[in-house]
Design an enzyme around this catalytic site. Sequence first.
Site, PDB file in Angstrom:
ATOM      1  N   CYS A  29       0.756  -1.101  -0.006  1.00 28.85           N
ATOM      2  CA  CYS A  29       0.060   0.028   0.001  1.00 28.85           C
ATOM      3  C   CYS A  29       0.868   1.320   0.047  1.00 28.85           C
ATOM      4  O   CYS A  29       0.315   2.267  -0.266  1.00 28.85           O
ATOM      5  CB  CYS A  29      -0.909  -0.014   1.260  1.00 28.85           C
ATOM      6  SG  CYS A  29      -1.920  -1.480   1.375  1.00 28.85           S
ATOM      7  N   HIS A  62      -3.493   6.486   2.229  1.00 31.44           N
ATOM      8  CA  HIS A  62      -3.802   5.185   1.815  1.00 31.44           C
ATOM      9  C   HIS A  62      -5.203   4.754   2.400  1.00 31.44           C
ATOM     10  O   HIS A  62      -5.737   4.757   3.678  1.00 31.44           O
ATOM     11  CB  HIS A  62      -2.821   4.232   2.292  1.00 31.44           C
ATOM     12  CG  HIS A  62      -3.529   2.872   1.994  1.00 31.44           C
ATOM     13  ND1 HIS A  62      -4.147   2.447   0.729  1.00 31.44           N
ATOM     14  CD2 HIS A  62      -3.414   1.686   2.927  1.00 31.44           C
ATOM     15  CE1 HIS A  62      -4.296   1.032   0.792  1.00 31.44           C
ATOM     16  NE2 HIS A  62      -3.834   0.808   2.198  1.00 31.44           N
ATOM     17  N   ASN A 121     -10.065  -1.251  -0.009  1.00 35.08           N
ATOM     18  CA  ASN A 121      -8.551  -1.045   0.112  1.00 35.08           C
ATOM     19  C   ASN A 121      -8.097  -1.469  -1.232  1.00 35.08           C
ATOM     20  O   ASN A 121      -8.289  -2.718  -1.735  1.00 35.08           O
ATOM     21  CB  ASN A 121      -7.964  -1.799   1.260  1.00 35.08           C
ATOM     22  CG  ASN A 121      -6.612  -1.845   1.357  1.00 35.08           C
ATOM     23  OD1 ASN A 121      -5.728  -1.259   0.650  1.00 35.08           O
ATOM     24  ND2 ASN A 121      -6.318  -2.197   2.346  1.00 35.08           N
TER      25      ASN A 121
HETATM   26  N1  ACO Z   1     -18.462  -9.489   9.203  1.00 34.38           N
HETATM   27  C1  ACO Z   1     -18.723  -9.997  10.513  1.00 34.38           C
HETATM   28  N2  ACO Z   1     -18.022 -10.029  11.578  1.00 34.38           N
HETATM   29  C2  ACO Z   1     -16.578 -10.235  11.271  1.00 34.38           C
HETATM   30  C3  ACO Z   1     -16.092  -9.853   9.955  1.00 34.38           C
HETATM   31  C4  ACO Z   1     -17.075  -9.387   9.063  1.00 34.38           C
HETATM   32  N3  ACO Z   1     -16.527  -9.228   7.806  1.00 34.38           N
HETATM   33  N4  ACO Z   1     -14.965  -9.861  10.048  1.00 34.38           N
HETATM   34  C5  ACO Z   1     -14.585 -10.374  11.302  1.00 34.38           C
HETATM   35  N5  ACO Z   1     -15.701 -10.601  11.946  1.00 34.38           N
HETATM   36  C6  ACO Z   1     -15.986 -10.863  13.617  1.00 34.38           C
HETATM   37  C7  ACO Z   1     -14.738 -11.436  14.128  1.00 34.38           C
HETATM   38  O1  ACO Z   1     -14.529 -12.950  13.561  1.00 34.38           O
HETATM   39  C8  ACO Z   1     -14.810 -11.217  15.533  1.00 34.38           C
HETATM   40  O2  ACO Z   1     -15.697 -12.126  16.046  1.00 34.38           O
HETATM   41  P1  ACO Z   1     -15.439 -12.537  17.603  1.00 34.38           P
HETATM   42  O3  ACO Z   1     -15.417 -11.679  18.438  1.00 34.38           O
HETATM   43  O4  ACO Z   1     -16.649 -13.613  17.577  1.00 34.38           O
HETATM   44  O5  ACO Z   1     -14.120 -13.527  17.257  1.00 34.38           O
HETATM   45  C9  ACO Z   1     -15.467  -9.741  15.762  1.00 34.38           C
HETATM   46  O6  ACO Z   1     -16.062  -9.836  14.288  1.00 34.38           O
HETATM   47  C10 ACO Z   1     -14.436  -8.600  15.886  1.00 34.38           C
HETATM   48  O7  ACO Z   1     -13.306  -8.860  15.181  1.00 34.38           O
HETATM   49  P2  ACO Z   1     -12.143  -7.956  15.059  1.00 34.38           P
HETATM   50  O8  ACO Z   1     -11.041  -8.309  14.006  1.00 34.38           O
HETATM   51  O9  ACO Z   1     -11.703  -7.584  16.486  1.00 34.38           O
HETATM   52  O10 ACO Z   1     -12.589  -6.598  14.250  1.00 34.38           O
HETATM   53  P3  ACO Z   1     -11.946  -5.202  14.117  1.00 34.38           P
HETATM   54  O11 ACO Z   1     -12.876  -4.262  14.914  1.00 34.38           O
HETATM   55  O12 ACO Z   1     -10.654  -5.332  14.641  1.00 34.38           O
HETATM   56  O13 ACO Z   1     -11.963  -4.796  12.633  1.00 34.38           O
HETATM   57  C11 ACO Z   1     -10.584  -4.867  10.682  1.00 34.38           C
HETATM   58  C12 ACO Z   1     -11.389  -5.736  11.860  1.00 34.38           C
HETATM   59  C13 ACO Z   1     -11.814  -4.231   9.944  1.00 34.38           C
HETATM   60  C14 ACO Z   1      -9.894  -6.053   9.564  1.00 34.38           C
HETATM   61  C15 ACO Z   1      -9.761  -3.891  11.314  1.00 34.38           C
HETATM   62  O14 ACO Z   1      -8.725  -4.684  12.305  1.00 34.38           O
HETATM   63  C16 ACO Z   1      -8.742  -3.290  10.377  1.00 34.38           C
HETATM   64  O15 ACO Z   1      -9.135  -2.671   9.381  1.00 34.38           O
HETATM   65  N6  ACO Z   1      -7.446  -3.457  10.331  1.00 34.38           N
HETATM   66  C17 ACO Z   1      -6.438  -3.026   9.458  1.00 34.38           C
HETATM   67  C18 ACO Z   1      -6.338  -3.798   8.042  1.00 34.38           C
HETATM   68  C19 ACO Z   1      -5.815  -2.944   7.274  1.00 34.38           C
HETATM   69  O16 ACO Z   1      -5.691  -1.535   7.124  1.00 34.38           O
HETATM   70  N7  ACO Z   1      -4.865  -3.645   6.255  1.00 34.38           N
HETATM   71  C20 ACO Z   1      -4.208  -2.891   5.549  1.00 34.38           C
HETATM   72  C21 ACO Z   1      -3.186  -3.312   4.891  1.00 34.38           C
HETATM   73  S1  ACO Z   1      -3.519  -3.975   3.455  1.00 34.38           S
HETATM   74  C22 ACO Z   1      -2.348  -4.205   2.247  1.00 34.38           C
HETATM   75  O17 ACO Z   1      -1.089  -3.759   2.702  1.00 34.38           O
HETATM   76  C23 ACO Z   1      -2.390  -5.074   1.140  1.00 34.38           C
END
Ligand code: ACO
Length: 322
Positions: A112, A249, A279
């Site tokens: 990214c 980004h 993304n």
């Molecule tokens: N729909 C419903 N529930 C979901 C989903 C979904 N799509 N995805 C995860 N959950 C659930 C999980 O299983 C978890 O359930 P549990 O509590 O029963 O275990 C719950 O939701 C909470 O999950 P978290 O991972 O804690 O959710 P969080 O609030 O951290 O959000 C997210 C997840 C959106 C991925 C966030 O962590 C994020 O955006 N991180 C950054 C990712 C990123 O920016 N990557 C960039 C680099 S990409 C690159 O370089 C190619």
Amino acid sequence: MYNTGIMAVECYAPERAVTNDDLAKLVDTSDEWIYSRTGIKSRHVSTGENTSQMCIKVAERLLEKTGVKPEELDLIIVATITPDFATPSTACLVQGAIGADNAAAFDVSAACSGFIYSLSIADKFIKAGEYKKALVIGAETLSKYVDWQDRTTCVLFGDGAGGAIVEARERGGIIADVLHAKGSDGMKLTGCEKKVRNFLSSPEPDRHYFIMDGKAIFNFATKVIPQSINIITQKSGVSLDDVKYIVPHQANYRIIEFAARKLKLPIEKFYINIDRYGNTSAASIAIALGEMSNEGLLQRGDKVILTGFGAGLTWGSMLIEW
Ligand code: ACO
């Protein structure tokens, strides 16, 4: 010594838009969960176009917009982690397709942060004095690496491309940049691992898809964006008050919101289009700039900060006087 000015920016995304409701038919998720956690409403997904084809569309739009002839280009850089092939490079495919016979061409893999890394490389080539015009593209077909059964990643990513033609100028353009990497945390986000195929032994299966520690990436991003932007303002002596837009980004609306709060800046200073693209990794900043330009938001003299972060881990920022 010359500076590197931005002649034009452009963008392209495949026609097929996949909404959160579409994904809710594939995995256990909902529009409410995805939008409230990420700010994403829909993303474009390729239905056959590969990364080089999207790059070629951007290149053709840029050549038309600027009136630059393909043979005037000295350099083509494509930032991508989803090339069509390991070789030839995506940049070589673009060079051949547009007939930029005098251009050197190579790809950059910095996820990214790739578009900022690539602009920075082009800037150094131009400042060295030998190269006058470069085509820099960020493009991804991330849908090739998405596991459509994994709700924790499939809701995040999209496909698209954006780019710029840059040229040697007397003043303005790229004023300052800073690039970083932390390979020791690289395994927190991996994609498309290729295993060694040992002679006469049965190969281990490739781990084709993205595997991500989302929380770790979230924490990393909210820490490094403000740090990196502060380095740029110190390095350039330009105050954030004099910066018209920050183009981050587009990974997650909440990451941008966090960064804005830490920098004590209004969210309106950040250009955000993640709701429509998701993304798109190396393409995201370039797509944002292309849209901003086509909406008339970028005027000569405007100061704009680009800031990116992602797999590698890599991150970086750049200040441009438009
Ligand atoms: N729909 C419903 N529930 C979901 C989903 C979904 N799509 N995805 C995860 N959950 C659930 C999980 O299983 C978890 O359930 P549990 O509590 O029963 O275990 C719950 O939701 C909470 O999950 P978290 O991972 O804690 O959710 P969080 O609030 O951290 O959000 C997210 C997840 C959106 C991925 C966030 O962590 C994020 O955006 N991180 C950054 C990712 C990123 O920016 N990557 C960039 C680099 S990409 C690159 O370089 C190619």
